[in-house]
Write an enzyme that holds these catalytic residues in place. Structure first.
Site, PDB file in Angstrom:
ATOM      1  N   GLY A   1      -4.832   3.230  -8.084  1.00 35.22           N
ATOM      2  CA  GLY A   1      -5.201   3.762  -9.403  1.00 35.22           C
ATOM      3  C   GLY A   1      -4.519   4.628 -10.040  1.00 35.22           C
TER       4      GLY A   1
ATOM      5  CG  ASP B   1      -9.208   3.100   1.142  1.00 29.85           C
ATOM      6  OD1 ASP B   1      -8.552   2.925   0.194  1.00 29.85           O
ATOM      7  OD2 ASP B   1      -8.938   3.129   2.252  1.00 29.85           O
TER       8      ASP B   1
ATOM      9  CG  ASP C   1      -1.947   1.090   1.291  1.00 31.38           C
ATOM     10  OD1 ASP C   1      -2.045   1.698   0.412  1.00 31.38           O
ATOM     11  OD2 ASP C   1      -2.813   1.050   2.114  1.00 31.38           O
TER      12      ASP C   1
HETATM   13  C1  GLA Z   1      -5.524   2.292   2.609  1.00 27.35           C
HETATM   14  C2  GLA Z   1      -5.818   1.075   1.646  1.00 27.35           C
HETATM   15  C3  GLA Z   1      -6.864   0.329   2.202  1.00 27.35           C
HETATM   16  C4  GLA Z   1      -6.441  -0.253   3.883  1.00 27.35           C
HETATM   17  C5  GLA Z   1      -5.774   1.130   4.673  1.00 27.35           C
HETATM   18  C6  GLA Z   1      -5.165   0.322   6.011  1.00 27.35           C
HETATM   19  O1  GLA Z   1      -6.457   3.354   3.099  1.00 27.35           O
HETATM   20  O2  GLA Z   1      -6.428   1.612   0.535  1.00 27.35           O
HETATM   21  O3  GLA Z   1      -7.458  -0.697   1.738  1.00 27.35           O
HETATM   22  O4  GLA Z   1      -5.258  -0.978   3.744  1.00 27.35           O
HETATM   23  O5  GLA Z   1      -4.900   1.751   3.798  1.00 27.35           O
HETATM   24  O6  GLA Z   1      -4.498   1.363   6.698  1.00 27.35           O
END
Ligand code: GLA
Length: 351
Positions: free
Chosen positions: A155, A176, A116
């Site tokens: 993305g 998200d 991430d």
């Molecule tokens: C980001 C990701 C989520 C999740 C959070 C965790 O927002 O996009 O899917 O993994 O971090 O902190």
């Protein structure tokens, strides 16, 4: 297919919960339906020991033992990190320790990594993203273990164009998801332009499922699941599998919908037509059949039709209603159905 802790548990995920989720994945029948990966998202990390080896915090006393437990159920274990110093939730990231972390994951028996971007934004520019993901892709490949590589950078920087090159098996295409109709439909119905980039081994990821988390109706969750199936999206349940309602289980475990999602041809579906409140989507399947979704995004019931000519078909076709697993008969020219507000009629159409 699998489960991820974030949508429901956020930071409240721990070893006992993950074990209980693995148990529930088996006892509920979801494993038999194809769900395999049990993925721990953010908040498992502690600091590093002197050697630089990543440490788990007290919620996860023994990651190797947890992996053994999950494997003992015939399932796989996933984990999460960031290329930055810190993860989104402010935990230890992999910056400067990519090779070491990949080896540690392999030694623990990890089968899946969600990587991430988050804190990486403070040290890298977007133009460096591909190289940054390549680094972990190479590290995973050299780790000696087959580990699914999930790219999570919302993305940006046309990830779908280079995701497969860096070893990515899936990449998030959006920010998200939230457990509400607006978020789910904005994401789901927005995926049409990316259809060409998905294929076996490398998939667009419109984010994890919210089915069963309570913010949408069952009608809306069926629309969510149908869209994700037409999109050939990863199906990562995001609810508490230990306490699902029969309706939630029926949505997540519908064999016909899952067969569309997992169809071996691996072609992502596309939008055929849309007007103010209805949409028609189509996905070609390996058998030569087509999955067709008749969606009603509006607030009142709507009659939604599909003409065979607009989905590239001619002559008579047999129509099967996927959610109810029932035949509708043989139709010339096309098919129409009454679709409830925020609902879908998902069809399999074959000669
Ligand atoms: C980001 C990701 C989520 C999740 C959070 C965790 O927002 O996009 O899917 O993994 O971090 O902190």
């Amino acid at each position: 297919m699998g489960w991820n802790s974030w949508n429901h548990f956020r930071g409240r995920v721990d070893d006992a919960t993950v074990r209980a989720i693995a148990d529930a994945m088996v006892s509920s029948g979801l494993k038999a339906a194809g769900y395999t990966y049990v993925n721990i998202d953010d908040t498992w990390e502690a600091g590093r020991e002197a050697s630089g080896r990543i440490l788990t915090n007290r919620k996860f006393p023994d990651m190797k033992a947890l992996a053994d437990y999950v494997h003992g159920k015939g399932l796989k274990l996933g984990i999460y990190s960031s290329p930055g110093h810190l993860t989104c939730a402010g935990y230890e990231g992999s910056y400067g320790h990519e090779d070491q972390d990949a080896k540690t994951y392999a030694a623990w028996g990890i089968d899946y990594l969600k990587y991430d971007w988050c804190g990486a934004g403070r040290i890298y520019r977007d133009e460096e993203m591909q190289a940054v993901y390549q680094k972990m892709g190479d590290a995973l490949r050299a780790s000696g273990r087959d580990i699914v590589f999930s790219l999570c950078q919302y993305g940006r920087s046309t990830v779908w164009a280079w995701g497969p090159q860096v070893g990515g098996n899936l990449w998030r295409t959006t920010g998200d998801i939230g457990d509400n109709w607006d978020s789910m439909t904005r994401i789901g119905f927005g995926q049409d332009p990316l259809a060409a980039h998905a294929g076996p081994g490398h998939w667009n990821d419109p984010d994890m499922l919210e089915v069963g988390n309570g913010g949408m109706t069952n009608v809306e969750y069926r629309t969510h699941m149908s869209l994700w199936a037409l999109l050939a999206a990863p199906l990562l349940a995001g609810n508490d599998l230990r306490s699902m309602s029969p309706d939630t289980l029926a949505i997540l475990a519908n064999r016909g919908v899952i067969a569309i999602d997992q169809d071996p041809l691996g072609r992502q579906g596309h939008r055929v037509r849309a007007d103010e409140s209805t949409e028609v989507w189509q996905r070609p399947l390996a058998s030569g059949a087509h999955a067709v979704g008749l969606f009603n995004r509006g607030a009142s019931p709507a009659r939604v039709d599909v003409r065979w000519s607009e989905v590239g078909l001619t002559g008579k076709h047999v129509v099967h209603d996927v959610w109810s697993d029932s035949g509708r008969g043989s139709f010339e020219g096309g098919y129409a159905a009454d679709v409830e507000p925020h609902g879908v009629v998902l069809l399999r159409v074959e000669r």
